[in-house]
Design an enzyme around this catalytic site. Structure first.
Site, PDB file in Angstrom:
ATOM      1  CG  ASP A  18      -2.033   0.998   1.123  1.00 41.35           C
ATOM      2  OD1 ASP A  18      -2.449   1.320  -0.013  1.00 41.35           O
ATOM      3  OD2 ASP A  18      -2.507   1.478   2.174  1.00 41.35           O
ATOM      4  CG  HIS A  35      -0.680   2.091  -9.259  1.00 44.95           C
ATOM      5  ND1 HIS A  35      -0.830   1.746  -7.936  1.00 44.95           N
ATOM      6  CD2 HIS A  35      -1.781   2.820  -9.581  1.00 44.95           C
ATOM      7  CE1 HIS A  35      -1.975   2.252  -7.484  1.00 44.95           C
ATOM      8  NE2 HIS A  35      -2.560   2.912  -8.457  1.00 44.95           N
ATOM      9  CG  LEU A 129      10.045 -16.346  -3.764  1.00 41.22           C
ATOM     10  CD1 LEU A 129      10.172 -16.376  -2.239  1.00 41.22           C
ATOM     11  CD2 LEU A 129      10.293 -14.906  -4.243  1.00 41.22           C
TER      12      LEU A 129
HETATM   13  C1  IPE Z   1      -5.417  -2.691  -0.125  1.00 42.76           C
HETATM   14  O1  IPE Z   1      -5.131  -1.353  -0.261  1.00 42.76           O
HETATM   15  C2  IPE Z   1      -5.387  -3.380  -1.462  1.00 42.76           C
HETATM   16  C3  IPE Z   1      -4.085  -3.494  -2.100  1.00 42.76           C
HETATM   17  C4  IPE Z   1      -2.937  -3.113  -1.619  1.00 42.76           C
HETATM   18  C5  IPE Z   1      -4.092  -4.131  -3.395  1.00 42.76           C
HETATM   19  P1  IPE Z   1      -6.274  -0.257  -0.377  1.00 42.76           P
HETATM   20  O2  IPE Z   1      -5.597   1.037  -0.538  1.00 42.76           O
HETATM   21  O3  IPE Z   1      -7.247  -0.642  -1.451  1.00 42.76           O
HETATM   22  O4  IPE Z   1      -7.009  -0.367   1.020  1.00 42.76           O
HETATM   23  P2  IPE Z   1      -7.900   0.691   1.813  1.00 42.76           P
HETATM   24  O5  IPE Z   1      -8.965   1.150   0.853  1.00 42.76           O
HETATM   25  O6  IPE Z   1      -7.007   1.822   2.224  1.00 42.76           O
HETATM   26  O7  IPE Z   1      -8.441  -0.051   2.991  1.00 42.76           O
HETATM   27  C1  IPE Z   2      -1.809   0.205  -3.328  1.00 40.89           C
HETATM   28  O1  IPE Z   2      -1.530   1.562  -3.349  1.00 40.89           O
HETATM   29  C2  IPE Z   2      -2.026  -0.362  -4.715  1.00 40.89           C
HETATM   30  C3  IPE Z   2      -3.421  -0.699  -5.011  1.00 40.89           C
HETATM   31  C4  IPE Z   2      -4.387  -0.670  -4.161  1.00 40.89           C
HETATM   32  C5  IPE Z   2      -3.714  -1.118  -6.370  1.00 40.89           C
HETATM   33  P1  IPE Z   2      -2.668   2.647  -3.292  1.00 40.89           P
HETATM   34  O2  IPE Z   2      -3.047   3.006  -4.696  1.00 40.89           O
HETATM   35  O3  IPE Z   2      -3.796   2.214  -2.441  1.00 40.89           O
HETATM   36  O4  IPE Z   2      -1.902   3.858  -2.635  1.00 40.89           O
HETATM   37  P2  IPE Z   2      -2.491   4.896  -1.567  1.00 40.89           P
HETATM   38  O5  IPE Z   2      -2.977   4.108  -0.398  1.00 40.89           O
HETATM   39  O6  IPE Z   2      -3.601   5.638  -2.255  1.00 40.89           O
HETATM   40  O7  IPE Z   2      -1.321   5.769  -1.240  1.00 40.89           O
HETATM   41 MG    MG Z   3      -4.153   2.419  -0.439  1.00 39.50          MG
END
Ligand code: IPE
Ligand code: IPE
Ligand code: MG
Length: 245
Positions: A18, A35, A129
């Site tokens: 995240d 991303h 792995l």
């Molecule tokens: C969780 O992150 C999903 C992934 C890392 C793929 P999110 O950014 O979607 O989660 P919330 O919405 O903050 O809970």
């Molecule tokens: C996690 O990073 C990746 C996905 C959920 C696809 P985020 O896109 O949720 O990044 P933040 O949480 O908005 O910084």
């Molecule tokens: Mg996120």
């Protein structure tokens, strides 16, 4: 697996990757740039895990709920997956990585599905792995699909049978579950399998998560005592007996 506190390396690490969006926002870049950088971080992390003797790495790449993001971001992420399949698989394979994609494929295009199966076939002979990429995955989806599989076959819905029908039945449960980006929640990740995982929350945003962050998480894991419902005394090895000379 039973007790720890031995400084051991976890066999199976799961990561909620995240913080990509915030990483990009801080640099005044579009979220997709975060991303893209996240793919680099995953490559680095997979390599570091293999070097440290971790057997299984499971990462959360796209959740069942991430479809609710703006259309532009969702299609950008789908494009990034297709691109990563085309560009990363050969190198991962050379590094001895066996890929599995875990999640609901009915929501994905035929072309993406074919790419996932092809990558799994291409890396099936590797054993350094196991890398499980959870894509269009949700813990609730997994429990529901396992229960409906059992019901469809007339098999009793017991914990043991559910476990075998889950999408991650090919690996042991995660020993260590890391979430980067500072949030302290599970967000519908491995709800069933993380029952006894040690949790570690890293403040680093996923694109910045490097070997030293990984080592911090592994060191924290090594200092934990895993009791699995038992008492501390039960799981401590008995003190060495002093035998008189
Ligand atoms: C969780 O992150 C999903 C992934 C890392 C793929 P999110 O950014 O979607 O989660 P919330 O919405 O903050 O809970
Ligand atoms: C996690 O990073 C990746 C996905 C959920 C696809 P985020 O896109 O949720 O990044 P933040 O949480 O908005 O910084
Ligand atoms: Mg996120």
């Amino acid at each position: 697996m039973n007790s720890k506190k031995t400084g051991a390396v976890p066999r199976h690490i799961a990561i909620i990757m995240d913080g990509n969006g915030r990483w990009a926002k801080r640099r005044l870049l579009p979220r997709l740039a975060g991303h893209k950088q996240g793919v680099e971080a995953l490559r680095r992390c997979a390599r570091a895990c293999a070097e440290r003797g971790v057997e299984v790495l499971t990462v959360f790449a796209f959740s069942s709920e991430n479809w609710n993001r703006p259309q532009e971001e969702v299609s950008g992420l789908m494009g990034l997956l297709a691109n990563a399949l085309a560009k990363e698989v050969q190198q991962l394979s050379n590094d001895g990585v066996r890929l599995h994609f875990v999640g609901d494929r009915t929501g994905l295009s035929d072309k993406v599905c074919e790419g996932l199966s092809q990558a799994e076939r291409q890396t099936a002979h590797n054993s350094r792995l196991v890398l499980n990429v959870c894509f269009n995955y949700g813990g609730r989806w997994d429990i529901a699909q396992a229960a409906s599989k059992l019901a469809g076959q007339g098999i009793a819905i017991t914990a043991e049978n559910l476990d075998k029908a889950m999408a991650m039945s090919h690996v042991c449960d995660p020993d260590l579950l890391i979430r980067t980006g500072g949030e302290m929640r599970i967000s519908n990740f491995l709800l069933w399998q993380a029952a006894y995982s040690e949790l570690f929350f890293s403040p680093s945003l996923w694109p910045d998560f490097d070997e030293s962050d990984l080592d911090q998480a592994i060191a924290a894991f090594g200092g934990r005592e895993r009791r699995f419902g038992q008492t501390s005394e039960q799981i401590q090895p008995p003190p060495a007996r002093i035998v008189a000379a």
